[in-house]
Enzyme design. Structure first.
Site, PDB file in Angstrom:
ATOM      1  N   VAL A 218      13.735  -6.009  45.555  1.00  0.00           N
ATOM      2  CA  VAL A 218      13.645  -7.395  45.064  1.00  0.00           C
ATOM      3  C   VAL A 218      13.003  -8.233  46.163  1.00  0.00           C
ATOM      4  CG1 VAL A 218      14.910  -9.384  44.150  1.00  0.00           C
ATOM      5  CG2 VAL A 218      15.811  -7.069  43.796  1.00  0.00           C
ATOM      6  N   HIS A 219      11.879  -8.880  45.846  1.00  0.00           N
ATOM      7  CA  HIS A 219      11.252  -9.695  46.887  1.00  0.00           C
ATOM      8  C   HIS A 219      10.602 -10.977  46.377  1.00  0.00           C
ATOM      9  CE1 HIS A 219       7.398  -8.165  45.393  1.00  0.00           C
ATOM     10  NE2 HIS A 219       6.830  -9.112  46.095  1.00  0.00           N
ATOM     11  N   ARG A 220      10.345 -11.094  45.074  1.00  0.00           N
ATOM     12  CA  ARG A 220       9.636 -12.277  44.572  1.00  0.00           C
ATOM     13  C   ARG A 220      10.511 -13.515  44.683  1.00  0.00           C
ATOM     14  NH1 ARG A 220       4.791 -11.360  42.083  1.00  0.00           N
ATOM     15  NH2 ARG A 220       4.356  -9.176  41.606  1.00  0.00           N
ATOM     16  N   ARG A 255      13.311 -11.968  53.157  1.00  0.00           N
ATOM     17  CA  ARG A 255      13.705 -13.151  52.377  1.00  0.00           C
ATOM     18  C   ARG A 255      14.928 -12.852  51.525  1.00  0.00           C
ATOM     19  NH1 ARG A 255       8.977 -14.599  50.155  1.00  0.00           N
ATOM     20  NH2 ARG A 255       9.240 -13.288  48.313  1.00  0.00           N
TER      21      ARG A 255
END
Length: 381
Positions: A218-220, A255
């Site tokens: 998960v990065h967006r 993030r």
């Protein structure tokens, strides 16, 4: 000799650029000179330098070191830094990849100075302009002089927007050349998959066996920066891991780690930490990622690149978005779009974990996209 400025900024671009660098070194070294510009969009060594080291990419010639900031600030800083490098280096072509702020910024800077932009991964569309990546890829396509699209769907998208695959050289922004070339990430997957096993012990280190775990990424920012969405994803994984008795390897993007460790997610984060099925891990290197993708049973991701890599290795994927630019893998049944709905994620996981027979047709070319690209540029210089 043809001079190209090869532009990278984020992990996926570094990996894509490796295919071009390798092709130049092995087959076009006497005809093409490569200069590498790193914008520094991904500044963490685990998201950047490790890929240069592992993949044998030549040293960076220029690094703008822009780091993390808002879309506007980051884009402006890259444009400002790239402008002077373009004027000094005077490349014949500027190579950009995909849909990041680095791609957008350098494309605009180059086009306004009348340098010819080559967009690799052109023509991809999610048809959701609320995604910054969609804006980036559309703008980049329309300031490019040569567009290389990895899929036939991509070519159809470009034709709908007024591009023609029949234009003749010399190519420019006003007369762009459009070519279907296959996917350079497929080139890399074929090339590096055999090397990966000897380069990492990630599976042994984590006591993971082939087919007994799920890979989650998960990065967006639309997911990581939205507390409700990040919580739904986390709760879905906890339920899947418990109900289906399946481990989940969750490499944390910087993030994602920052947000999930924050006060707002303290309770959920503790659940993830305390679960004997959830493995929270640092970001994986390129070879570690390949090994994980090859060995896992299912991929759950919001990454465009990872959903495609899963397909390369014949693994189903659940896409944590409502749309994808890689529509072909959904159409053939190898991937499901769920968004971040906990119920939809669980439903899709149950489907794939109980459906071993899936179709993985040849969508992404023959593994020689980088050779095609270099050869086509030399033919049309």
């Amino acid at each position: 000799m043809l001079k190209i400025l090869n532009v990278v900024g984020a992990r996926p671009q570094i990996i894509k650029a490796a295919a071009i660098s390798r092709e130049i070194k092995n087959h076009f070294g006497d005809k093409i000179k490569e200069v590498i510009l790193h914008t520094g969009q991904h500044y963490d060594d685990l998201m950047s330098q490790v890929f240069f080291d592992e993949m044998g990419i030549p040293p960076v010639d220029f690094n703008l070191n822009v780091g993390s900031s808002s879309h506007a600030v980051q884009t402006a800083q890259i444009m400002q830094g790239a402008e002077q490098i373009l004027l000094n280096e005077k490349p014949d072509f500027v190579f950009v990849y995909g849909d990041t702020n680095s791609t957008l910024a350098v494309s605009i800077a180059a086009a306004k100075l009348h340098f010819r932009v080559v967009h690799i991964e052109a023509g991809l569309r999610s048809f959701n302009k609320s995604m910054p990546e969609e804006i980036n890829r559309i703008v980049c396509d329309h300031v490019s002089s040569i567009l290389f699209t990895p899929t036939w769907k991509g070519l159809e998208n470009l034709k709908r927007e007024g591009f023609s695959a029949e234009t003749k050289s010399p190519f420019s922004m006003n007369n762009p050349g459009v070519f279907h070339c296959g996917d350079i990430m497929y080139d890399n997957s074929l090339y590096y998959s055999e090397l990966a096993s000897g380069k990492t012990t990630i599976l042994q280190d984590l006591s993971l066996k082939g087919g007994d775990f799920i890979l989650l990424t998960v990065h967006r920012d639309m997911n990581t920066d939205n507390p409700a969405r990040l919580k739904e994803i986390s709760e879905a994984m906890l339920e899947i891991a418990g109900k289906m008795k399946c481990k989940v390897l969750f490499p944390l993007h910087p993030r994602t780690r920052k947000n999930i460790e924050s006060e707002i997610h303290r309770e959920t984060y503790k659940k993830l930490q305390n679960s004997d099925k959830i493995i929270l891990h640092r970001p994986l290197s390129f070879f570690e990622m390949i090994e994980a993708e090859k060995a896992c049973k299912l991929v759950i991701t919001d990454s465009g690149g990872v959903q495609k890599e899963a397909f390369f290795f014949r693994k189903p994927s659940i896409i944590l978005r409502k749309e994808t630019e890689w529509v072909e893998i959904v159409e053939c049944g190898a991937a499901h779009l769920t968004g971040t709905s906990q119920g939809e994620i669980i439903k899709a996981a149950e489907h794939f974990l109980s459906s071993p027979d899936l179709n993985f047709p040849s969508i992404f070319g023959n593994g020689r996209a980088a050779h095609f690209i270099c050869n086509k540029l030399l033919e049309n210089t």
